[in-house]
Write a protein that holds these residues in place. Sequence first.
Motif, PDB file in Angstrom:
ATOM      1  N   SER A 188      -8.641  -4.418   2.455  1.00 18.77           N
ATOM      2  CA  SER A 188     -10.043  -4.352   2.852  1.00 18.77           C
ATOM      3  C   SER A 188     -10.454  -2.891   2.932  1.00 18.77           C
ATOM      4  CB  SER A 188     -10.224  -5.025   4.222  1.00 18.77           C
ATOM      5  OG  SER A 188      -9.555  -4.259   5.216  1.00 18.77           O
ATOM      6  N   THR A 189     -11.673  -2.668   3.449  1.00 15.90           N
ATOM      7  CA  THR A 189     -12.103  -1.272   3.620  1.00 15.90           C
ATOM      8  C   THR A 189     -11.208  -0.566   4.626  1.00 15.90           C
ATOM      9  OG1 THR A 189     -13.718  -2.052   5.238  1.00 15.90           O
ATOM     10  CG2 THR A 189     -14.498  -1.710   2.996  1.00 15.90           C
ATOM     11  N   GLU A 190     -10.642  -1.344   5.560  1.00 11.91           N
ATOM     12  CA  GLU A 190      -9.703  -0.754   6.529  1.00 11.91           C
ATOM     13  C   GLU A 190      -8.478  -0.177   5.825  1.00 11.91           C
ATOM     14  OE1 GLU A 190      -9.851  -2.539  10.974  1.00 11.91           O
ATOM     15  OE2 GLU A 190      -8.494  -3.484   9.546  1.00 11.91           O
ATOM     16  N   THR A 191      -8.057  -0.834   4.776  1.00 12.27           N
ATOM     17  CA  THR A 191      -6.868  -0.387   4.034  1.00 12.27           C
ATOM     18  C   THR A 191      -7.076   1.017   3.510  1.00 12.27           C
ATOM     19  OG1 THR A 191      -6.522  -2.667   3.340  1.00 12.27           O
ATOM     20  CG2 THR A 191      -5.276  -0.969   2.176  1.00 12.27           C
ATOM     21  N   GLN A 192      -8.252   1.274   2.977  1.00 11.53           N
ATOM     22  CA  GLN A 192      -8.532   2.584   2.403  1.00 11.53           C
ATOM     23  C   GLN A 192      -8.750   3.637   3.479  1.00 11.53           C
ATOM     24  OE1 GLN A 192     -11.533   2.229  -0.624  1.00 11.53           O
ATOM     25  NE2 GLN A 192     -10.263   0.908  -1.885  1.00 11.53           N
ATOM     26  N   GLN A 193      -8.787   3.200   4.731  1.00 13.25           N
ATOM     27  CA  GLN A 193      -8.834   4.134   5.853  1.00 13.25           C
ATOM     28  C   GLN A 193      -7.463   4.256   6.507  1.00 13.25           C
ATOM     29  OE1 GLN A 193     -11.860   2.313   8.232  1.00 13.25           O
ATOM     30  NE2 GLN A 193     -13.475   2.709   6.742  1.00 13.25           N
ATOM     31  N   GLY A 194      -6.460   3.628   5.888  1.00 14.26           N
ATOM     32  CA  GLY A 194      -5.116   3.704   6.429  1.00 14.26           C
ATOM     33  C   GLY A 194      -4.897   2.863   7.662  1.00 14.26           C
ATOM     34  N   ARG A 195      -5.742   1.856   7.849  1.00 16.54           N
ATOM     35  CA  ARG A 195      -5.630   1.007   9.034  1.00 16.54           C
ATOM     36  C   ARG A 195      -5.311  -0.426   8.636  1.00 16.54           C
ATOM     37  NH1 ARG A 195     -10.521   0.688  12.121  1.00 16.54           N
ATOM     38  NH2 ARG A 195     -11.730   1.234  10.294  1.00 16.54           N
ATOM     39  N   GLY A 196      -4.870  -1.197   9.614  1.00 19.20           N
ATOM     40  CA  GLY A 196      -4.643  -2.619   9.389  1.00 19.20           C
ATOM     41  C   GLY A 196      -3.316  -2.964   8.745  1.00 19.20           C
ATOM     42  N   LYS A 209      -2.632  16.990   8.758  1.00 15.12           N
ATOM     43  CA  LYS A 209      -3.814  16.310   8.222  1.00 15.12           C
ATOM     44  C   LYS A 209      -3.692  14.814   8.459  1.00 15.12           C
ATOM     45  CE  LYS A 209      -5.047  19.641   4.629  1.00 15.12           C
ATOM     46  NZ  LYS A 209      -5.442  19.805   3.208  1.00 15.12           N
ATOM     47  N   GLU A 210      -4.803  14.124   8.293  1.00 14.06           N
ATOM     48  CA  GLU A 210      -4.792  12.678   8.468  1.00 14.06           C
ATOM     49  C   GLU A 210      -4.088  11.991   7.300  1.00 14.06           C
ATOM     50  OE1 GLU A 210      -8.904  12.000  11.054  1.00 14.06           O
ATOM     51  OE2 GLU A 210      -8.631  11.037   9.110  1.00 14.06           O
ATOM     52  N   ARG A 211      -3.540  10.825   7.604  1.00 13.06           N
ATOM     53  CA  ARG A 211      -2.923  10.033   6.558  1.00 13.06           C
ATOM     54  C   ARG A 211      -3.995   9.580   5.565  1.00 13.06           C
ATOM     55  NH1 ARG A 211       1.440   6.026   8.890  1.00 13.06           N
ATOM     56  NH2 ARG A 211       2.166   8.032   9.643  1.00 13.06           N
ATOM     57  N   GLU A 212      -3.643   9.594   4.281  1.00 14.98           N
ATOM     58  CA  GLU A 212      -4.604   9.336   3.216  1.00 14.98           C
ATOM     59  C   GLU A 212      -4.167   8.151   2.375  1.00 14.98           C
ATOM     60  OE1 GLU A 212      -6.297  11.766  -0.733  1.00 14.98           O
ATOM     61  OE2 GLU A 212      -4.479  12.395   0.287  1.00 14.98           O
ATOM     62  N   PHE A 213      -5.095   7.259   2.098  1.00  9.45           N
ATOM     63  CA  PHE A 213      -4.820   6.136   1.209  1.00  9.45           C
ATOM     64  C   PHE A 213      -4.582   6.645  -0.207  1.00  9.45           C
ATOM     65  CE2 PHE A 213      -5.175   2.040  -0.704  1.00  9.45           C
ATOM     66  CZ  PHE A 213      -5.925   2.206  -1.859  1.00  9.45           C
ATOM     67  N   VAL A 214      -3.585   6.067  -0.888  1.00  8.89           N
ATOM     68  CA  VAL A 214      -3.281   6.461  -2.265  1.00  8.89           C
ATOM     69  C   VAL A 214      -3.537   5.295  -3.220  1.00  8.89           C
ATOM     70  CG1 VAL A 214      -1.477   7.214  -3.857  1.00  8.89           C
ATOM     71  CG2 VAL A 214      -1.572   8.158  -1.540  1.00  8.89           C
ATOM     72  N   ALA A 215      -2.882   4.162  -2.953  1.00  6.29           N
ATOM     73  CA  ALA A 215      -3.010   3.028  -3.861  1.00  6.29           C
ATOM     74  C   ALA A 215      -2.616   1.746  -3.139  1.00  6.29           C
ATOM     75  CB  ALA A 215      -2.135   3.215  -5.102  1.00  6.29           C
ATOM     76  N   VAL A 257       0.841  -1.193   0.000  1.00  7.36           N
ATOM     77  CA  VAL A 257       0.000   0.000   0.000  1.00  7.36           C
ATOM     78  C   VAL A 257       0.882   1.252   0.000  1.00  7.36           C
ATOM     79  CG1 VAL A 257      -1.916   1.158   1.154  1.00  7.36           C
ATOM     80  CG2 VAL A 257      -1.644  -1.314   1.406  1.00  7.36           C
ATOM     81  N   TRP A 258       0.450   2.249  -0.713  1.00  7.46           N
ATOM     82  CA  TRP A 258       1.039   3.589  -0.614  1.00  7.46           C
ATOM     83  C   TRP A 258      -0.004   4.506   0.023  1.00  7.46           C
ATOM     84  CZ3 TRP A 258       5.972   4.982  -1.420  1.00  7.46           C
ATOM     85  CH2 TRP A 258       6.782   4.158  -2.202  1.00  7.46           C
ATOM     86  N   LEU A 259       0.455   5.268   0.993  1.00  6.68           N
ATOM     87  CA  LEU A 259      -0.375   6.277   1.647  1.00  6.68           C
ATOM     88  C   LEU A 259       0.420   7.572   1.681  1.00  6.68           C
ATOM     89  CD1 LEU A 259      -0.389   3.410   3.585  1.00  6.68           C
ATOM     90  CD2 LEU A 259      -2.581   4.480   4.136  1.00  6.68           C
ATOM     91  N   ARG A 260      -0.256   8.670   1.963  1.00  9.18           N
ATOM     92  CA  ARG A 260       0.445   9.945   2.047  1.00  9.18           C
ATOM     93  C   ARG A 260      -0.154  10.766   3.176  1.00  9.18           C
ATOM     94  NH1 ARG A 260      -1.613  12.677  -3.685  1.00  9.18           N
ATOM     95  NH2 ARG A 260      -3.789  13.076  -3.045  1.00  9.18           N
ATOM     96  N   GLN A 261       0.663  11.705   3.643  1.00 11.82           N
ATOM     97  CA  GLN A 261       0.218  12.570   4.733  1.00 11.82           C
ATOM     98  C   GLN A 261       0.803  13.964   4.579  1.00 11.82           C
ATOM     99  OE1 GLN A 261       1.157  11.185   8.713  1.00 11.82           O
ATOM    100  NE2 GLN A 261      -0.651  12.219   9.530  1.00 11.82           N
ATOM    101  N   VAL A 262      -0.075  14.932   4.677  1.00 13.22           N
ATOM    102  CA  VAL A 262       0.321  16.335   4.728  1.00 13.22           C
ATOM    103  C   VAL A 262       0.372  16.715   6.204  1.00 13.22           C
ATOM    104  CG1 VAL A 262      -0.336  18.687   4.129  1.00 13.22           C
ATOM    105  CG2 VAL A 262      -0.772  16.813   2.515  1.00 13.22           C
ATOM    106  N   PRO A 263       1.400  17.429   6.626  1.00 12.04           N
ATOM    107  CA  PRO A 263       1.479  17.818   8.047  1.00 12.04           C
ATOM    108  C   PRO A 263       0.198  18.480   8.514  1.00 12.04           C
ATOM    109  CG  PRO A 263       3.520  18.341   6.945  1.00 12.04           C
ATOM    110  CD  PRO A 263       2.577  17.866   5.872  1.00 12.04           C
TER     111      PRO A 263
END
Length: 125
Positions: free
Chosen positions: A103-111, A43-49, A35-41
């Motif tokens: 899973s859906t958790e992945t797109q919430q940056g969890r798990g 702000k919450e971490r955001e799912f990318v791909a 998984v790739w995620l990103r975060q702007v200082p």
Amino acid sequence: QVQLVESGGGLVQAGGSVRLSCAASGLPFSTYSMVWLRQVPGKEREFVAAISWSGRTTFYSDSVKGRFTISRDNNRNTVNLEMSTLKPEDTAVYYCAATKSISTETQQGRGMSYWGKGTLVTVSL
């Protein structure tokens, strides 16, 4: 010891492209979805791909769909993120993560089982 090490970040002009890579070690890479995620200082971490362990299935956030491409090489234990048509709002620290299942958790940056330390991408006008 599991390590996920991102590379390829830097400064790029809007409209340009950049390729991020994540090198994995210490884990059975081909059994993990990546998984790739990103975060702007601030702000919450955001799912990318995300990409399945086999590489056959990919998922993208709506904000990057059509502009970013995730891929993996299970022989080299690497996962890449090709980013094109970059926008200033893509500026963030990009993190690589490993998860046993998407899973859906992945797109919430969890798990996630493991995380990298991140690489900064700055998109200038």
